[in-house]
Motif scaffolding. Structure first.
Motif, short mmCIF file in Angstrom:
data_model
loop_
_atom_site.label_atom_id
_atom_site.label_comp_id
_atom_site.label_asym_id
_atom_site.label_seq_id
_atom_site.Cartn_x
_atom_site.Cartn_y
_atom_site.Cartn_z
N MET A 1 81.82 23.05 -13.20
CA MET A 1 81.61 23.16 -14.55
C MET A 1 80.56 22.60 -15.00
N GLU A 2 79.86 21.61 -14.23
CA GLU A 2 78.81 20.80 -14.96
C GLU A 2 77.47 21.70 -14.47
N TRP A 3 77.46 22.64 -13.74
CA TRP A 3 76.40 23.38 -13.34
C TRP A 3 76.36 24.55 -14.46
N PHE A 4 77.35 25.03 -15.25
CA PHE A 4 77.42 25.99 -16.13
C PHE A 4 76.86 24.96 -17.42
N ILE A 5 77.28 23.75 -17.63
CA ILE A 5 77.01 23.03 -18.60
C ILE A 5 75.24 22.84 -18.65
N LEU A 6 74.74 22.47 -17.26
CA LEU A 6 73.44 22.44 -17.09
C LEU A 6 72.75 23.50 -17.30
N LEU A 7 73.38 24.76 -17.06
CA LEU A 7 72.47 25.94 -17.32
C LEU A 7 72.27 26.33 -18.68
N PHE A 8 73.38 26.04 -19.59
CA PHE A 8 73.28 26.17 -21.02
C PHE A 8 72.43 25.04 -21.69
N ALA A 9 72.35 24.05 -21.12
CA ALA A 9 71.30 22.96 -21.37
C ALA A 9 69.93 23.63 -21.44
N GLY A 10 69.60 24.20 -20.36
CA GLY A 10 68.22 24.82 -20.16
C GLY A 10 67.99 26.02 -21.01
N LEU A 11 69.34 26.80 -21.37
CA LEU A 11 68.91 27.71 -22.13
C LEU A 11 68.74 27.29 -23.71
N PHE A 12 69.33 26.07 -24.15
CA PHE A 12 69.28 25.67 -25.42
C PHE A 12 67.77 25.16 -25.54
N GLU A 13 67.29 24.50 -24.34
CA GLU A 13 65.84 24.06 -24.32
C GLU A 13 64.87 25.09 -24.59
N VAL A 14 65.29 26.45 -23.95
CA VAL A 14 64.25 27.54 -24.28
C VAL A 14 64.36 27.90 -25.83
N LEU A 15 65.52 27.86 -26.26
CA LEU A 15 65.78 28.14 -28.09
C LEU A 15 64.68 27.15 -28.64
N GLY A 16 64.61 25.77 -28.35
CA GLY A 16 64.12 24.98 -28.91
C GLY A 16 62.33 25.03 -28.79
N VAL A 17 62.15 25.68 -27.63
CA VAL A 17 60.67 26.17 -27.39
C VAL A 17 60.42 27.44 -28.08
N VAL A 18 61.32 28.38 -28.27
CA VAL A 18 60.92 29.43 -29.20
C VAL A 18 60.91 29.06 -30.58
N ALA A 19 61.72 27.95 -31.18
CA ALA A 19 61.72 27.59 -32.43
C ALA A 19 60.23 26.89 -32.57
N LEU A 20 59.73 26.06 -31.70
CA LEU A 20 58.34 25.40 -31.59
C LEU A 20 57.25 26.48 -31.80
N ASN A 21 57.44 27.56 -31.02
CA ASN A 21 56.43 28.48 -31.18
C ASN A 21 56.35 29.04 -32.65
N GLN A 22 57.61 29.43 -33.01
CA GLN A 22 57.51 30.04 -34.29
C GLN A 22 57.03 29.08 -35.45
N LEU A 23 57.37 27.88 -35.23
CA LEU A 23 56.54 26.94 -36.18
C LEU A 23 55.14 26.75 -36.25
N SER A 24 54.76 27.00 -34.75
CA SER A 24 53.22 26.96 -34.90
C SER A 24 52.56 27.94 -35.67
N VAL A 25 53.47 29.16 -36.05
CA VAL A 25 52.87 30.26 -36.64
C VAL A 25 52.84 30.15 -38.05
N LYS A 26 54.20 29.38 -38.63
CA LYS A 26 54.32 29.18 -40.08
C LYS A 26 55.84 28.09 -40.23
N ILE A 27 55.43 27.14 -40.85
CA ILE A 27 56.30 26.11 -40.89
C ILE A 27 57.45 26.46 -41.86
N ASN A 28 58.78 26.53 -41.37
CA ASN A 28 59.60 27.08 -42.26
C ASN A 28 61.11 26.42 -41.77
N VAL A 29 61.71 26.07 -42.75
CA VAL A 29 63.04 25.30 -42.43
C VAL A 29 63.92 25.94 -41.52
N LYS A 30 64.05 27.20 -41.35
CA LYS A 30 64.99 27.78 -40.48
C LYS A 30 64.60 27.33 -39.13
#
Length: 104
Positions: A1-30
């Protein structure tokens, strides 16, 4: 189970990086909320996974999933190069992550 949790942790990290990229284009609350949520959930899940998986292995897998995810998202959605050498090095990260799982 911990391996699946770790995989999802990595996927949410990717989500954070995508958001960081979007914020570098235009700052927006979303995207700011997605950034904070993505990294917050990612680190929380990483902490949970590290209760059963050693710190070094968990961190290596977490960063590997984030690295692979970030590169693939960049290639698919942001027009980053898709040359063979990049794909080769992505495969090395995948092989390393699988190797760590096998020896853990």
């Amino acid at each position: 189970m911990e391996w699946f949790i770790l995989l999802f942790a990595g996927l949410f990290e990717v989500l954070g990086v995508v958001a960081l990229n979007q914020l570098s284009v235009k700052i927006n609350v979303k995207w700011l909320l997605i950034l904070v949520g993505g990294f917050g959930i990612s680190l929380t899940l990483l902490t949970i996974a590290m209760k059963e998986i050693s710190m070094g292995t968990a961190y290596a897998i977490w960063t590997g999933v984030g690295t692979i995810g970030g590169v693939l998202i960049g290639m698919i959605f942001y027009g980053e190069p898709k040359d063979n050498i990049r794909l080769f090095f992505i495969s090395l990260v995948v092989i390393s992550a699988v190797g760590l799982k096998l020896v853990s």
